[in-house]
Design a protein around this motif. Structure first.
Motif, PDB file in Angstrom:
ATOM      1  N   TYR A  65       0.824  -1.209   0.000  1.00 24.99           N
ATOM      2  CA  TYR A  65       0.000   0.000   0.000  1.00 24.99           C
ATOM      3  C   TYR A  65       0.860   1.262   0.000  1.00 24.99           C
ATOM      4  O   TYR A  65       0.530   2.250  -0.660  1.00 24.99           O
ATOM      5  N   ALA A  66       1.971   1.241   0.717  1.00 26.06           N
ATOM      6  CA  ALA A  66       2.863   2.401   0.740  1.00 26.06           C
ATOM      7  C   ALA A  66       3.496   2.632  -0.631  1.00 26.06           C
ATOM      8  O   ALA A  66       3.611   3.785  -1.080  1.00 26.06           O
ATOM      9  N   ILE A  67       3.869   1.554  -1.295  1.00 23.79           N
ATOM     10  CA  ILE A  67       4.434   1.682  -2.639  1.00 23.79           C
ATOM     11  C   ILE A  67       3.404   2.273  -3.590  1.00 23.79           C
ATOM     12  O   ILE A  67       3.741   3.098  -4.448  1.00 23.79           O
ATOM     13  N   ILE A  68       2.155   1.895  -3.449  1.00 22.81           N
ATOM     14  CA  ILE A  68       1.084   2.441  -4.287  1.00 22.81           C
ATOM     15  C   ILE A  68       0.863   3.922  -3.978  1.00 22.81           C
ATOM     16  O   ILE A  68       0.585   4.723  -4.883  1.00 22.81           O
ATOM     17  N   CYS A  69       1.000   4.311  -2.726  1.00 21.79           N
ATOM     18  CA  CYS A  69       0.753   5.705  -2.323  1.00 21.79           C
ATOM     19  C   CYS A  69       1.822   6.678  -2.812  1.00 21.79           C
ATOM     20  O   CYS A  69       1.529   7.861  -3.011  1.00 21.79           O
ATOM     21  N   VAL A  70       3.047   6.225  -3.008  1.00 20.74           N
ATOM     22  CA  VAL A  70       4.124   7.131  -3.414  1.00 20.74           C
ATOM     23  C   VAL A  70       3.830   7.796  -4.759  1.00 20.74           C
ATOM     24  O   VAL A  70       3.874   9.026  -4.852  1.00 20.74           O
ATOM     25  N   PRO A  71       3.510   7.049  -5.816  1.00 20.18           N
ATOM     26  CA  PRO A  71       3.195   7.746  -7.070  1.00 20.18           C
ATOM     27  C   PRO A  71       1.917   8.583  -6.975  1.00 20.18           C
ATOM     28  O   PRO A  71       1.807   9.609  -7.639  1.00 20.18           O
ATOM     29  N   LEU A  72       0.969   8.144  -6.148  1.00 23.74           N
ATOM     30  CA  LEU A  72      -0.245   8.936  -5.976  1.00 23.74           C
ATOM     31  C   LEU A  72       0.060  10.278  -5.321  1.00 23.74           C
ATOM     32  O   LEU A  72      -0.605  11.281  -5.592  1.00 23.74           O
ATOM     33  N   THR A  73       1.071  10.310  -4.470  1.00 21.78           N
ATOM     34  CA  THR A  73       1.484  11.571  -3.850  1.00 21.78           C
ATOM     35  C   THR A  73       2.065  12.504  -4.905  1.00 21.78           C
ATOM     36  O   THR A  73       1.773  13.703  -4.926  1.00 21.78           O
ATOM     37  N   LEU A  74       2.861  11.947  -5.782  1.00 23.72           N
ATOM     38  CA  LEU A  74       3.489  12.759  -6.817  1.00 23.72           C
ATOM     39  C   LEU A  74       2.471  13.251  -7.847  1.00 23.72           C
ATOM     40  O   LEU A  74       2.597  14.353  -8.380  1.00 23.72           O
ATOM     41  N   LEU A  75       1.463  12.441  -8.131  1.00 25.63           N
ATOM     42  CA  LEU A  75       0.486  12.805  -9.149  1.00 25.63           C
ATOM     43  C   LEU A  75      -0.652  13.662  -8.606  1.00 25.63           C
ATOM     44  O   LEU A  75      -1.010  14.670  -9.204  1.00 25.63           O
ATOM     45  N   PHE A  76      -1.244  13.259  -7.521  1.00 21.83           N
ATOM     46  CA  PHE A  76      -2.466  13.901  -7.060  1.00 21.83           C
ATOM     47  C   PHE A  76      -2.380  14.473  -5.647  1.00 21.83           C
ATOM     48  O   PHE A  76      -3.263  15.205  -5.234  1.00 21.83           O
ATOM     49  N   GLY A  77      -1.397  14.113  -4.898  1.00 23.89           N
ATOM     50  CA  GLY A  77      -1.307  14.558  -3.519  1.00 23.89           C
ATOM     51  C   GLY A  77      -2.117  13.706  -2.557  1.00 23.89           C
ATOM     52  O   GLY A  77      -2.023  13.869  -1.351  1.00 23.89           O
ATOM     53  N   LEU A  78      -2.938  12.801  -3.082  1.00 22.67           N
ATOM     54  CA  LEU A  78      -3.757  11.936  -2.231  1.00 22.67           C
ATOM     55  C   LEU A  78      -2.932  10.860  -1.534  1.00 22.67           C
ATOM     56  O   LEU A  78      -3.342  10.344  -0.501  1.00 22.67           O
ATOM     57  N   GLY A  79      -1.813  10.539  -2.098  1.00 24.62           N
ATOM     58  CA  GLY A  79      -0.964   9.510  -1.511  1.00 24.62           C
ATOM     59  C   GLY A  79      -0.463   9.881  -0.131  1.00 24.62           C
ATOM     60  O   GLY A  79      -0.232   9.016   0.705  1.00 24.62           O
TER      61      GLY A  79
END
Length: 112
Positions: free
Chosen positions: A60-74
């Motif tokens: 789940y943390a690995i999935i959240c990293v790109p989401l942080t870079l793209l949308f900030g939701l990560g």
């Protein structure tokens, strides 16, 4: 096999080593599980639950990293993961001490 609740409690609480060392929260429970699963009653079940939880939170943390870079939701996802990784080892250590089964939310059943 012997019943040793203290080893089960220590195994659950050892996940909190991630807060101190950054990696011990996976390694120490893994070693305890592999070395004690045939000696301590219920260690195999508790160890599998811990490993499934640790692996799931890592995924789940690995999935959240790109989401942080793209949308900030990560960032929100990473905060939720951090809270879960702090709270549920403590909750399940208490459950193990009371002789109850472990229950980790959002765990993928990778190790069966």
């Amino acid at each position: 096999m012997r019943q040793d609740k203290s080893v089960l409690v220590i195994t659950h609480l050892s996940q909190l080593l991630d807060l101190i060392t950054g990696f011990g929260g996976f390694v120490v429970p893994l070693i305890l599980w592999l070395t004690q699963r045939e000696r301590v009653l219920a260690m195999d079940e508790h160890g599998k639950s811990i490993m499934n939880f640790q692996i799931s939170m890592f995924i789940y943390a690995i999935i959240c990293v790109p989401l942080t870079l793209l949308f900030g939701l990560g960032a929100l996802g990473l905060a939720v993961i951090a809270i879960l990784c702090f709270v549920f080892p403590i909750v399940n250590a208490i459950r193990a001490n009371n002789g109850e089964q472990p229950s980790y939310p959002l765990s993928l059943h990778i190790i069966k």
